[in-house]
Motif scaffolding. Structure first.
Motif, PDB file in Angstrom:
ATOM      1  N   HIS A  23       0.840  -1.192   0.000  1.00 36.57           N
ATOM      2  CA  HIS A  23       0.000   0.000   0.000  1.00 36.57           C
ATOM      3  C   HIS A  23       0.877   1.244   0.000  1.00 36.57           C
ATOM      4  O   HIS A  23       2.059   1.186   0.309  1.00 36.57           O
ATOM      5  CB  HIS A  23      -0.938   0.010   1.213  1.00 36.57           C
ATOM      6  CG  HIS A  23      -0.216   0.192   2.509  1.00 36.57           C
ATOM      7  ND1 HIS A  23       0.270  -0.868   3.225  1.00 36.57           N
ATOM      8  CD2 HIS A  23       0.114   1.303   3.192  1.00 36.57           C
ATOM      9  CE1 HIS A  23       0.868  -0.409   4.306  1.00 36.57           C
ATOM     10  NE2 HIS A  23       0.793   0.910   4.313  1.00 36.57           N
ATOM     11  N   ILE A  24       0.256   2.356  -0.369  1.00 37.51           N
ATOM     12  CA  ILE A  24       0.940   3.641  -0.375  1.00 37.51           C
ATOM     13  C   ILE A  24      -0.070   4.695   0.067  1.00 37.51           C
ATOM     14  O   ILE A  24      -1.254   4.615  -0.257  1.00 37.51           O
ATOM     15  CB  ILE A  24       1.533   3.960  -1.770  1.00 37.51           C
ATOM     16  CG1 ILE A  24       2.337   5.247  -1.747  1.00 37.51           C
ATOM     17  CG2 ILE A  24       0.458   4.009  -2.822  1.00 37.51           C
ATOM     18  CD1 ILE A  24       3.144   5.485  -3.009  1.00 37.51           C
ATOM     19  N   ASP A  25       0.404   5.649   0.850  1.00 27.92           N
ATOM     20  CA  ASP A  25      -0.432   6.761   1.299  1.00 27.92           C
ATOM     21  C   ASP A  25      -0.177   7.955   0.386  1.00 27.92           C
ATOM     22  O   ASP A  25       0.979   8.324   0.148  1.00 27.92           O
ATOM     23  CB  ASP A  25      -0.104   7.136   2.748  1.00 27.92           C
ATOM     24  CG  ASP A  25      -0.450   6.019   3.716  1.00 27.92           C
ATOM     25  OD1 ASP A  25      -1.396   5.267   3.444  1.00 27.92           O
ATOM     26  OD2 ASP A  25       0.221   5.896   4.751  1.00 27.92           O
ATOM     27  N   VAL A  26      -1.257   8.537  -0.148  1.00 28.55           N
ATOM     28  CA  VAL A  26      -1.141   9.660  -1.078  1.00 28.55           C
ATOM     29  C   VAL A  26      -2.125  10.764  -0.709  1.00 28.55           C
ATOM     30  O   VAL A  26      -3.099  10.531  -0.001  1.00 28.55           O
ATOM     31  CB  VAL A  26      -1.391   9.226  -2.546  1.00 28.55           C
ATOM     32  CG1 VAL A  26      -0.351   8.237  -3.007  1.00 28.55           C
ATOM     33  CG2 VAL A  26      -2.781   8.662  -2.734  1.00 28.55           C
ATOM     34  N   GLN A  27      -1.869  11.947  -1.215  1.00 29.51           N
ATOM     35  CA  GLN A  27      -2.772  13.091  -1.100  1.00 29.51           C
ATOM     36  C   GLN A  27      -3.403  13.295  -2.467  1.00 29.51           C
ATOM     37  O   GLN A  27      -2.692  13.467  -3.456  1.00 29.51           O
ATOM     38  CB  GLN A  27      -1.993  14.363  -0.704  1.00 29.51           C
ATOM     39  CG  GLN A  27      -1.336  14.288   0.645  1.00 29.51           C
ATOM     40  CD  GLN A  27      -2.340  14.411   1.768  1.00 29.51           C
ATOM     41  OE1 GLN A  27      -3.315  15.135   1.659  1.00 29.51           O
ATOM     42  NE2 GLN A  27      -2.099  13.691   2.844  1.00 29.51           N
ATOM     43  N   ALA A  28      -4.737  13.266  -2.524  1.00 31.88           N
ATOM     44  CA  ALA A  28      -5.429  13.393  -3.809  1.00 31.88           C
ATOM     45  C   ALA A  28      -6.803  14.028  -3.613  1.00 31.88           C
ATOM     46  O   ALA A  28      -7.284  14.148  -2.494  1.00 31.88           O
ATOM     47  CB  ALA A  28      -5.568  12.024  -4.459  1.00 31.88           C
ATOM     48  N   GLN A  41       3.566   7.404  -8.350  1.00 30.09           N
ATOM     49  CA  GLN A  41       4.597   7.511  -7.301  1.00 30.09           C
ATOM     50  C   GLN A  41       5.338   6.202  -7.105  1.00 30.09           C
ATOM     51  O   GLN A  41       6.553   6.195  -6.904  1.00 30.09           O
ATOM     52  CB  GLN A  41       3.969   7.958  -5.985  1.00 30.09           C
ATOM     53  CG  GLN A  41       3.644   9.415  -5.953  1.00 30.09           C
ATOM     54  CD  GLN A  41       3.122   9.861  -4.595  1.00 30.09           C
ATOM     55  OE1 GLN A  41       3.032   9.086  -3.654  1.00 30.09           O
ATOM     56  NE2 GLN A  41       2.761  11.123  -4.501  1.00 30.09           N
ATOM     57  N   THR A  42       4.621   5.082  -7.168  1.00 32.56           N
ATOM     58  CA  THR A  42       5.260   3.773  -7.009  1.00 32.56           C
ATOM     59  C   THR A  42       6.269   3.529  -8.119  1.00 32.56           C
ATOM     60  O   THR A  42       7.392   3.097  -7.866  1.00 32.56           O
ATOM     61  CB  THR A  42       4.203   2.650  -6.994  1.00 32.56           C
ATOM     62  OG1 THR A  42       3.302   2.893  -5.910  1.00 32.56           O
ATOM     63  CG2 THR A  42       4.840   1.292  -6.815  1.00 32.56           C
TER      64      THR A  42
END
Length: 66
Positions: A23-28, A41-42
């Protein structure tokens, strides 16, 4: 003028035919945007030779902020 309101999302994804899963945490701004940002980003940070079509999004959830 103000910019778009960004929310925190946690995106679950995996790579087709590969062993990477996580998993990855993003701002969207929305869930669809979060998916695109997470894949981009990955690839940029961890797998620069892979293509966006190799990544499958398993789920998107709004991350709770305290």
């Amino acid at each position: 003028m103000t910019g778009p309101v960004l929310k925190a999302f946690r995106v679950q994804l995996h790579r087709r035919g590969g062993k990477f899963k996580g998993h990855i945490d993003v701002q969207a701004t929305c869930e669809k945007h979060a998916e695109r940002v997470a894949v981009a980003q990955t690839i940029e940070v961890s797998f620069p030779k892979s293509k966006p079509g190799q990544w499958v999004v398993d789920g998107v959830a709004i991350k709770e902020t305290t």
